[in-house]
Scaffold this active site. Structure first.
Site, mmCIF file in Angstrom:
data_model
loop_
_atom_site.group_PDB
_atom_site.id
_atom_site.type_symbol
_atom_site.label_atom_id
_atom_site.label_comp_id
_atom_site.label_asym_id
_atom_site.label_seq_id
_atom_site.Cartn_x
_atom_site.Cartn_y
_atom_site.Cartn_z
ATOM 1 N N LYS A 117 0.808 -1.220 0.000
ATOM 2 C CA LYS A 117 0.000 0.000 0.000
ATOM 3 C C LYS A 117 0.848 1.281 0.000
ATOM 4 C CE LYS A 117 -4.372 -1.525 2.122
ATOM 5 N NZ LYS A 117 -5.126 -1.864 0.967
ATOM 6 N N LYS A 205 -4.415 -11.746 -6.017
ATOM 7 C CA LYS A 205 -5.669 -12.016 -5.296
ATOM 8 C C LYS A 205 -6.783 -11.107 -5.834
ATOM 9 C CE LYS A 205 -5.819 -8.774 -1.526
ATOM 10 N NZ LYS A 205 -6.092 -8.369 -0.212
ATOM 11 N N LYS A 208 -10.889 -5.450 -4.294
ATOM 12 C CA LYS A 208 -11.845 -4.419 -4.719
ATOM 13 C C LYS A 208 -11.131 -3.275 -5.431
ATOM 14 C CE LYS A 208 -12.380 -3.976 0.272
ATOM 15 N NZ LYS A 208 -13.184 -4.336 1.375
HETATM 16 P P1 TYM Z 1 -10.626 -6.344 4.713
HETATM 17 O O1 TYM Z 1 -11.911 -5.623 4.756
HETATM 18 O O2 TYM Z 1 -9.561 -5.798 3.843
HETATM 19 O O3 TYM Z 1 -10.866 -7.838 4.298
HETATM 20 C C1 TYM Z 1 -11.898 -8.560 4.928
HETATM 21 C C2 TYM Z 1 -11.633 -10.044 4.840
HETATM 22 O O4 TYM Z 1 -11.687 -10.491 3.495
HETATM 23 C C3 TYM Z 1 -10.570 -11.317 3.244
HETATM 24 N N1 TYM Z 1 -10.237 -11.236 1.811
HETATM 25 C C4 TYM Z 1 -10.027 -12.307 1.040
HETATM 26 N N2 TYM Z 1 -10.051 -13.609 1.322
HETATM 27 C C5 TYM Z 1 -9.810 -14.468 0.317
HETATM 28 N N3 TYM Z 1 -9.533 -14.066 -0.954
HETATM 29 C C6 TYM Z 1 -9.484 -12.761 -1.277
HETATM 30 N N4 TYM Z 1 -9.226 -12.379 -2.529
HETATM 31 C C7 TYM Z 1 -9.744 -11.805 -0.249
HETATM 32 N N5 TYM Z 1 -9.778 -10.461 -0.210
HETATM 33 C C8 TYM Z 1 -10.083 -10.127 1.066
HETATM 34 C C9 TYM Z 1 -9.479 -10.761 4.138
HETATM 35 O O5 TYM Z 1 -8.469 -11.699 4.355
HETATM 36 C C10 TYM Z 1 -10.261 -10.445 5.391
HETATM 37 O O6 TYM Z 1 -10.402 -11.583 6.199
HETATM 38 N N6 TYM Z 1 -7.528 -6.343 8.404
HETATM 39 C C11 TYM Z 1 -8.818 -6.958 8.144
HETATM 40 C C12 TYM Z 1 -9.902 -6.281 8.944
HETATM 41 C C13 TYM Z 1 -9.696 -6.365 10.416
HETATM 42 C C14 TYM Z 1 -9.714 -7.553 11.192
HETATM 43 C C15 TYM Z 1 -9.437 -7.138 12.534
HETATM 44 C C16 TYM Z 1 -9.973 -8.889 10.884
HETATM 45 C C17 TYM Z 1 -9.414 -5.341 11.263
HETATM 46 N N7 TYM Z 1 -9.263 -5.816 12.517
HETATM 47 C C18 TYM Z 1 -9.390 -8.094 13.560
HETATM 48 C C19 TYM Z 1 -9.913 -9.806 11.944
HETATM 49 C C20 TYM Z 1 -9.620 -9.408 13.240
HETATM 50 C C21 TYM Z 1 -9.067 -6.947 6.647
HETATM 51 O O7 TYM Z 1 -8.311 -7.424 5.910
HETATM 52 O O8 TYM Z 1 -10.169 -6.381 6.210
#
Ligand code: TYM
Length: 338
Positions: A117, A205, A208
Site C-alpha cells: 500500500k 488475489k 476491490k
Molecule cells: P478487509 O476488509 O480488507 O478484508 C476482509 C476479509 O476479506 C478477506 N479477503 C479475502 N479472502 C480471500 N480471498 C481474497 N481475494 C480476499 N480479499 C479479502 C481478508 O483476508 C479479510 O479476512 N484487516 C482486516 C480487517 C480487520 C480484522 C481485525 C480482521 C481489522 N481488525 C481483527 C480480523 C480481526 C481486513 O483485511 O479487512
C-alpha cells in the site's frame, strides 16, 4: 467461553473474495456453534481501519450495508453473537497506543500489506503503517483465539501473536494468545488459507481496488453479470483440469470457488473434475453456483432493514464496551498506568 472474532472493512461493496475468505467461513462457524455455550462470536466493522484509504461512497452507508451482509450471508443471531462497530468501543484505540509501545518498527515495516500500500507513494499515512497494531488490539481486547480471515491477513495474525507474547513476557500473563495461522485454518475447516484469485490475472488475489471490472465479482453484481465474468475467467493452455495453484492458477481458483460455495471439501471437488478437458464445463458449473448464491444473497439483503441492524448494534456495543474496558483496565494496571 472461547471467542471467535473477525471484522470486515466497509470501504465499498465487498467482493466474492471477501465473501468466501471471511464472511462465509465465519457465518458457517457461528451457525455451527450457535446455541452451545462453548464459543461466542464477535463480528465487527473496523471503521477506523476503513479511513486509512479512500472510501467509495458514504462511510455510514457502507457500514450499515456491510453489517447487513452478515445477516444476508445467513448469520443466525443468538445471545452468544455480538455485533459492533470498532469506533464505538474507544478501548480499541487506547489499547492500540499501548501496543504501539510494544511492537517494533522492524516487524511492522515487514508487513506485506503495508509494503504494497505504501509502495511508490510519495506520502503514505501513518494509519497504513499502524494498521496491524490496531488489528492486534481488536483481537486481544476480547481474548479471541480464533480469527477467521483470508490468507492475506495471516501475517497480521502472526504479528498479533508476537505482540501478545512479548507483552505477556514483559508485564505478566494478560493476553490470550490467538492460535497460530496453521491452527486457524484447521479450525475454519479448510485445507489451506483462502485466497480467491483475480479472474483475469489469477496470479494476484481478487481485490476491490483492481480497476478491471472483469477481474472481480462484486456482491452487487447481477447474477447474470457474475456468471459472465466466470465464463470469461483466464485459464491456461494445458487442456486438463488439475488443482495446481502455480501452474494452473485460474483453473485452481475456479475449483476453490466451487468448493467454498457448495460447502464441499476441496479434495472432493478436485476429484470430481480431475482430468476434464473441457474447461467450459467447469466454468458453467461454477458460473451457476456463483449466480445462484448471489441471487439468494441479494434477495435476503433487500429484506433487511436499517432498523434491524441498529438494534443489534445497540446490544453488541454495550457488551463490547464492557468486555473491552475490563481488559483495557487489566492492561493499564499491568503497565502501571493505573
Ligand atoms: P478487509 O476488509 O480488507 O478484508 C476482509 C476479509 O476479506 C478477506 N479477503 C479475502 N479472502 C480471500 N480471498 C481474497 N481475494 C480476499 N480479499 C479479502 C481478508 O483476508 C479479510 O479476512 N484487516 C482486516 C480487517 C480487520 C480484522 C481485525 C480482521 C481489522 N481488525 C481483527 C480480523 C480481526 C481486513 O483485511 O479487512
Amino acid at each position: 467461553m472461547k471467542t471467535i472474532l473477525t471484522g470486515i472493512r466497509a470501504n465499498s461493496v465487498l467482493t466474492l473474495g471477501n465473501y468466501l475468505g471471511a464472511l462465509l467461513p465465519m457465518v458457517r462457524l457461528a451457525n455451527k456453534y450457535s446455541g452451545d455455550d462453548e464459543y461466542q462470536v464477535n463480528i465487527f466493522v473496523p471503521d477506523l481501519h476503513s479511513i486509512i484509504s479512500e472510501v467509495d461512497g458514504d462511510l455510514q452507508e457502507n457500514i450499515i450495508r456491510t453489517l447487513k451482509y452478515w445477516l444476508a450471508a445467513g448469520l443466525k443471531l443468538d445471545k452468544n453473537v455480538h455485533v459492533y462497530r470498532q469506533s464505538y468501543v474507544p478501548a480499541h484505540s487506547e489499547l492500540c497506543w499501548i501496543l504501539n509501545c510494544v511492537a517494533t518498527m522492524g516487524e511492522t515495516s515487514r508487513m506485506t500489506q503495508y509494503k504494497e500500500k505504501s509502495e511508490g507513494r510519495e506520502s503514505c499515512n501513518v494509519g497504513i503503517f499502524d494498521y496491524p497494531i490496531l488489528m492486534a488490539a481488536d483481537i486481544l481486547l476480547y481474548s479471541a483465539q480464533y480469527v477467521p480471515i483470508g490468507e492475506d491477513q495471516f501475517q497480521h495474525i502472526e504479528l498479533a501473536r508476537n505482540i501478545a507474547m512479548r507483552f505477556n513476557h514483559k508485564y505478566g500473563e494478560v493476553f490470550t494468545v490467538p492460535v497460530s495461522t496453521a491452527e486457524q485454518v484447521k479450525f475454519m475447516g479448510v485445507d489451506e488459507g483462502i485466497r480467491i484469485r483475480d479472474l483475469l490475472n489469477p496470479e494476484k488475489k481478487m481485490s476491490k481496488s483492481t480497476a478491471a471490472a472483469g477481474s472481480k465479482i462484486m456482491l452487487d453484481d447481477s447474477p447474470e453479470l457474475a456468471a459472465k465474468k466466470i465464463m470469461s475467467a483466464t485459464t491456461d493452455s494445458y487442456g486438463k483440469v488439475k488443482f495446481d495453484m502455480w501452474a494452473q492458477p485460474g483453473i485452481s481458483n475456479l475449483l476453490q470457488i466451487e468448493a467454498l460455495l457448495t460447502d464441499t471439501p476441496l479434495q472432493d471437488v478436485i476429484s470430481t473434475w480431475a482430468g476434464e478437458t473441457r474447461y467450459g464445463e467447469l466454468k458453467k458449473k461454477v458460473a451457476s453456483s456463483v449466480s445462484q448464491t448471489l441471487e439468494e444473497f441479494q434477495k435476503r439483503l433487500s429484506e433487511i432493514s436499517d432498523e434491524q441492524v441498529l438494534m443489534i448494534l445497540g446490544m453488541g456495543e454495550n457488551y463490547a464496551n464492557e468486555i473491552a474496558d475490563a481488559k483495557l483496565k487489566e492492561v493499564q494496571k499491568a503497565v502501571r498506568l493505573r
